[in-house]
Write an enzyme that holds these catalytic residues in place. Structure first.
Site, short mmCIF file in Angstrom:
data_model
loop_
_atom_site.label_atom_id
_atom_site.label_comp_id
_atom_site.label_asym_id
_atom_site.label_seq_id
_atom_site.Cartn_x
_atom_site.Cartn_y
_atom_site.Cartn_z
N GLU A 209 -35.58 37.85 7.62
CA GLU A 209 -35.84 39.27 7.94
C GLU A 209 -34.83 40.20 7.28
OE1 GLU A 209 -35.92 39.30 12.26
OE2 GLU A 209 -38.08 38.97 12.27
N GLU A 278 -44.02 34.66 11.95
CA GLU A 278 -43.70 34.93 13.36
C GLU A 278 -44.78 35.79 13.99
OE1 GLU A 278 -39.83 36.42 14.30
OE2 GLU A 278 -38.77 34.92 13.11
#
Length: 1236
Positions: A209, A278
């Site tokens: 991320e 995710e």
């Protein structure tokens, strides 16, 4: 029935409860549907090693074949190795192809170059478990993980390296990151776990991320991400590398999406498949927050939309969230539970309906794998967020009907068929003609989980506690010499000092206050500015306050004495920051200023202590002594259990609950701290931190985009009350629970329970199959509701609608009752033709209960599982003849012998007699089983009611009004107290710390009432009230006297009873005041005669056997130490002994003018006095000399000797008490002189 069969039947009906003949055999099709085998719930292909993993613009390719990959995150440190196999099997049964996990750097390298890959940190074992269960693995090395994990997975020692900057173009950081990454890759390669080596790992991830925070690092961020890509590619793993949330991921890195919805995500180029690393199945919880819930309908909608618009690989974050054991929770303020509302809950149970609803979706997606990965795609937009996507391949078409409108249903005609797509849902049509799945129509059961009382302990509510106070440090010369301390002239950041080896850091200083200082004034304020997370303040070794928060200033008015003062600040962390740009630089601890302020002539005077000499110490002494293992150098105390005191260590032992259900410990009543079982940390606890009252949703509407602020629940309750105790932490015998209580709590209510499915319900649609299942070996024990037609309501509140098949409940009972798992086909073929609702879809509503199916519904299960596992045990338990439950002989008498001759008459009669006896024993066994069940339930319910009543009673006394009437004393204080004390103490014949505390509080309230001069508040005035009030007073005072006798008996038989001294004194004082009219403050001339009769009646009861007073007094006096052994009388011993003698002689002091006759009131007392007190050896020597004249008084001696009419008995008494009674003996009767 043959004898052998009857024995088997008897055994099974008693304790094995094998369904009472309702055995059920699944057909192959049903069994395959349950087990998820390839014929019904298949993966697209049987598992095979992924030797060659590649990709193209449509999908990942495994061995040259495009694949739909459904994955779920399971973090190995958030469970235990003993749980891994079960979790992975449940994931596979739920239709997953792969398991995804991070690699946690700080867990594996907590200290520089000191690695740990043992226990639940055994990464290789976890990956091999995945491989053994036939699933692929996705390895997210990071090594930054976020994950609500402490410090984002970075070790804190990394922060303290010189010249380091995290996650940017910094040589120091990059070298350390490379060392760890290479170590992980080499370890995995060595075990041949990459797919290119025949292992399960098909994808690897570097960084995590970074695109979300890359702007914080400027150009160095771009250089860093390029370095990451080059470093990863250089390791030649043979599998693709991915970067999530990284739109500009350098080639050949594949970029992926994270979020609640990723249907709109587009890879960086059309040569990369659309992948979702995710899919957040829920959200995490922070201390003080409400709990979030994401519905099964919404998660399924997000997945179906992703695949409708070209996705082919998606991963659930989390599929099993687990537990933040130890100090691994990040945040700060992330809870110990990391349940995440995942398809598998924190403990590994199926989270239904989410698990079952997604399982069905996975099946259909796998079934459509070829058309999804090869087919031509055409999407028609109908406007208003409604669309139809058609996949066509080799003459086969599959369709998705998507409705992203959160308020309107979608009506569409496709290939001549009409379809209704509910708002915020996706319908799947594998042939574009028949709807087989809709994300808003849940055909899976809803499981209502319950917490069962443990069956392993005799006292499930009352653990025996030991305690130790934490030895807090304060400024002194000896402390400065310790190796664990150092001193500097400034305030330091906490991570820099502790290296995160403990939550706690001491900041200690001293400062002088002179005579003329304004700081000696009462208006002096101490101010401490801290960056969190918890601050404990001690001034001159006295605790003056505690505060918690993210960044806050503690302020308190203080009174400073002249001379040298000491200030001790204990800063505690609750997890370190784990997310955000430069999150590693977020400060913790006390950075100041720390100052004193006061006013002098309206001028503000400030004394800044920030630059003082500060003495630092890392961690608590109890941590250094490893008290969490249950040991320690100093002794643990068993008496005077402290509650609501900060920094107390508590310890208790318990037995592991029976069975295999997950175990939790209820820490309600505690403040904040850490818990350990057998030395293994359960994590931080903080049940005193409550969620705010507002903002929870009574109903949760799945429609509309989800956020972590939607569908909240648990308002006004502790953020986390229950804490997971993995079965692998427990031993077969005695287990130890240790608590470090930081804020102050009361451990009295702590108990262990197991979690299982209590009730199940479902609302299924016609044409689908409904699967019902209980947990473990529990059976479907009751069908509460069943209706095929149009049942009204929903789970928990079903009702029969206008259209209903009358055979619904009977059919479901036949299919499911007594089984652990059953399948119901919701069709008219199953339930019969219905003429109502013609042309409309019918539904099926079912509600059922799970339990032990058979005669012994609850306790029998425990007996079956633990103690009574053989006919011999059952025979002994039911007091049957030993041979009545033995195995039958192999050679039975039959009507035709081996030689084909007729059986003799005697043999036939013997056989008939034997069978009649067996039937008799069968009836006895059944009746005994029912009786055991009935008695146990009654006892269990009574004890549970007493325990709950005690909790409410304690709250009443804590928060009740200071002004309380006599009726309230009787009804609200004494009545419940007598009930729960009888059932929790008297019947158990023992007094525990909590019982002592309750008794002390009750007696003090009673004494305060009795000594009141206000008749409306005086409990004794009930004795002169109405008939009903007098009746209640007599009953309650008699119960009190019986209780006081028991207390005296317990005190007398206890060798170490310091905690009983106070309550024993109160008990005796209470009885003496009640039985003495002079102590009644509320008596007037009008009611004196009535009060006198009440006292006479009470004294008569004291002198009876029923009260137990004389027996208790005799036992107490017998324990007094003879003169040769006693040093001196303590004040406590003398006071209690004097009270005992006063009570023993109370019936003798009843007004009675004629001493030649023993009154009826005294008769029983004299007999008991002669029986329990006079024969005590060394009686005179055991009693203090000051009390002996009371025993010589004629009002005592004459009734005794009149009762002892037999001369030799009188002689025996004289021999024992010659020095005391000789003169009295001679004057009463002409008896022989007593000689020594």
């Amino acid at each position: 029935m043959e004898l052998h069969s009857k024995f088997i039947f008897l055994t099974s009906i008693l304790f094995f409860n094998l369904g009472l003949g309702l055995s059920f055999h699944y057909d192959r099709r049903a069994l395959s549907m349950i087990n998820g085998s390839s014929s019904i719930i298949p993966q697209s292909d049987p598992f095979q090693p992924a030797i060659d993993v590649g990709y193209d613009g449509r999908a990942l390719t495994i061995n040259g074949k495009r694949r739909v990959i459904l994955s779920g995150s399971i973090h190995y440190p958030r469970s235990t190795p003993q749980m891994w196999t079960s979790l992975i099997r449940k994931a596979k049964e739920g239709g997953l192809d792969a398991i995804e996990t991070y690699v946690f750097w700080n867990a594996h390298e907590p200290q520089y170059r000191q690695y740990d890959f043992t226990g639940n940190l055994d990464l290789v074992a976890f990956l091999k478990t995945i491989q053994n269960e036939g699933l692929y693995a996705i390895l997210r090395i990071g090594p930054y993980v976020c994950a609500e994990w402490n410090y984002g997975g970075f070790p804190v020692w990394l922060h303290n390296l010189p010249d380091i900057k995290f996650r940017t173009n910094n040589w120091v950081f990059e070298q350390e990151m490379k060392v760890f990454t290479v170590k992980i890759v080499d370890m995995v390669k060595h075990e041949k776990l990459f797919a290119s080596q025949g292992g399960p790992i098909i994808l690897a991830q570097i960084e995590n991320e970074y695109g979300n925070v890359m702007g914080s690092y400027g150009e160095d961020g771009k250089k860093y991400i390029q370095w990451c890509a080059d470093m990863a590619q250089s390791m030649k793993t043979g599998v693709p590398w991915i970067m999530c949330q990284q739109d500009n991921a350098p080639d050949p890195m594949l970029n992926t999406c994270n979020g609640w919805y990723c249907d709109g995500f587009k890879p960086k180029n059309n040569q990369i498949p659309k992948m979702w690393t995710e899919n957040w199945t829920g959200w995490f919880t922070k201390w003080g927050d409400k709990e979030p819930h994401r519905t099964a309908e919404d998660v399924a909608f997000a997945v179906a939309r992703f695949f409708q618009f070209g996705g082919t690989m998606q991963n659930y974050y989390m599929y099993h969230g687990g537990t933040n054991f130890g100090r691994t929770a990040g945040g700060p303020y992330i809870t110990t539970s990391y349940d995440y509302d995942a398809p598998l809950d924190e403990y590994g149970n199926l989270n239904q309906p989410k698990w079952g609803h997604l399982k069905a979706l996975h099946y259909h997606l796998h079934e459509m794998e070829q058309v999804l990965t090869h087919g031509d795609v055409q999407t028609t937009d109908y406007g208003n967020l409604m669309s139809v996507t058609n996949y066509t391949y080799n003459g086969r078409s599959s369709c998705f009907l998507g409705n992203a409108n959160n308020g309107k249903d979608f009506y569409v005609t496709l290939l001549g068929n009409n379809f209704t797509v509910p708002a915020w849902s996706v319908s799947i049509l594998p042939d574009c003609k028949t709807e087989i799945y809709n994300t808003a129509k849940v055909n899976a059961q809803t499981s209502i989980m319950v917490k069962k009382e443990t069956e392993a302990e005799e006292e499930p509510y009352s653990l025996e506690w030991q305690w130790r106070a934490e030895e807090l440090d304060h400024w002194n010369a000896k402390l400065n010499m310790k190796k664990t301390t150092f001193m500097v002239n400034k305030l330091m950041e906490q991570k820099a000092v502790t290296n995160d080896t403990s939550d706690f850091l001491y900041y200690m200083t001293k400062f002088p206050v002179y005579t003329k200082d304004p700081f000696t004034r009462p208006n002096t304020t101490l101010s401490v500015q801290t960056t969190g997370h918890v601050l404990h303040v001690y001034l001159n070794e006295k605790h003056i306050g505690t505060q918690s928060g993210y960044q806050f200033t503690y302020e308190n008015n203080v009174q400073l004495p002249r001379g040298m003062n000491t200030l001790t600040l204990i800063s505690a962390t609750v997890g370190l920051a784990n997310y955000g740009g430069n999150f590693d630089t977020v400060d913790t601890g006390i950075l100041g200023p720390v100052k004193l302020t006061s006013k002098l002539n309206n001028d503000l005077i400030v004394k800044d202590l920030s630059t003082n000499k500060w003495l630092y110490k890392v961690g608590l002494n109890g941590e250094e002594e490893q008290l969490y293992n249950g040991g320690g150098i100093s002794k643990w105390h068993t008496d005077n259990l402290p509650i609501k005191r900060e920094f107390i260590w508590y310890k208790t032992t318990f037995k592991a609950p029976l069975g295999e259900d997950p175990v939790v410990v209820d820490l309600l009543g505690m403040g904040k701290g850490t818990a350990w079982v057998n030395g293994q940390s359960l994590g931080r606890y903080w049940p005193s931190n409550l969620a705010s009252m507002g903002g929870c949703d009574a109903t949760c509407d799945y429609r509309g985009a989800y956020t972590d602020k939607k569908c909240l629940y648990n308002c006004g309750n502790p953020t986390q009350r229950w804490y997971h105790v993995p079965r692998s932490f427990l031993r077969d015998g005695e287990n130890t629970l240790v608590l470090l209580e930081e804020f102050g709590g009361n451990p009295s209510n702590i108990n262990f329970k197991t979690i299982t499915v209590g009730k199940i319900c479902a609302h299924s649609y016609e044409g689908h199959r409904l699967e019902l299942q209980c947990q473990g070996d529990r059976k479907i024990s009751r069908i509460r509701f069943a209706s095929f037609g149009n049942p009204a309501g929903n789970c928990g509140s079903f009702d029969i609608g206008e259209c209903h098949s009358s055979m619904s409940k009977h059919i479901v009972q036949k299919l499911c009752l007594g089984k652990n798992r059953c399948i119901i086909h919701v069709t008219q073929k199953t339930f019969g033709t219905l003429h109502c609702l013609s042309g409309e879809a019918r539904t099926k509503g079912v509600a059922a209960g799970c339990g032990c199916f058979g005669l012994l519904h609850h306790k029998g299960c425990a007996l079956r599982e633990s103690k009574l596992q053989s006919p011999k045990h059952i025979s002994k338990f039911l007091n049957l003849p030993q041979n009545s439950m033995e195995e039958p002989r192999k050679h039975q008498v039959s009507l035709r012998g081996a030689s084909a001759k007729e059986i003799t008459r005697d043999a036939l009669l013997e056989k008939v007699s034997h069978e009649r006896e067996l039937r008799h024993f069968t009836r006895r066994a059944t009746a005994a089983a029912l009786f055991i069940q009935r008695v146990w339930r009654r006892c269990y319910a009574t004890k549970k009611a007493a325990w709950q009543l005690r909790e409410e009673w304690e709250l009443l006394l804590t928060h009740g009004s200071d002004s309380i009437s006599k009726s309230q004393i009787s009804l609200c204080v004494l009545r419940p107290f007598l009930f729960f004390t009888e059932h929790l103490s008297l019947k158990q014949q023992k007094f525990q710390a909590r019982s002592i505390s309750c008794t002390r509080n009750c007696f003090m309230s009673l004494l305060e009432s009795i000594t009141s001069v206000d008749p409306n508040k005086n409990f004794s005035s009930l004795a002169t009230g109405t008939n009903e009030e007098r009746r209640v007073w007599v009953y309650q005072t008699r119960k009190l006297i019986t209780l006081c006798s028991f207390i005296l008996e317990v005190y007398g038989s206890s060798s170490e009873s310091k905690d009983m001294i106070g309550v024993t004194s109160l008990a005796l004082r209470l009885v003496i005041i009640l039985s003495d009219l002079k102590g009644w403050r509320c008596i007037s001339d009008q009611n004196r005669q009535c009060a006198h009769r009440a006292v006479q009646d009470l004294i008569r009861f004291i002198g009876s056997r029923e009260s137990g007073v004389y027996k208790a007094i005799g036992k107490y006096i017998s324990t007094l130490v003879p003169p040769s052994e006693r040093q001196s009388w303590t004040d406590d011993d003398f006071l209690i002994t004097a009270s005992v003698i006063t009570l023993a002689l109370r019936p003798f002091h009843v007004v009675n003018e004629d001493l030649e006759d023993v009154t009826p009131v005294m008769q029983s007392s004299v007999e008991l006095y002669c029986m329990f007190i006079l024969p005590i050896p060394w009686l005179v020597q055991r009693i203090p000399a000051l009390l002996l004249p009371a025993l010589r008084h004629t009002t005592v001696l004459i009734p005794c000797f009149m009762t002892l009419q037999v001369r030799n008995i009188i002689y025996f008494v004289c021999r024992n008490f010659w020095g005391m009674f000789i003169q009295s003996c001679s004057s009463v009767h002409p008896v022989p002189r007593c000689h020594t």
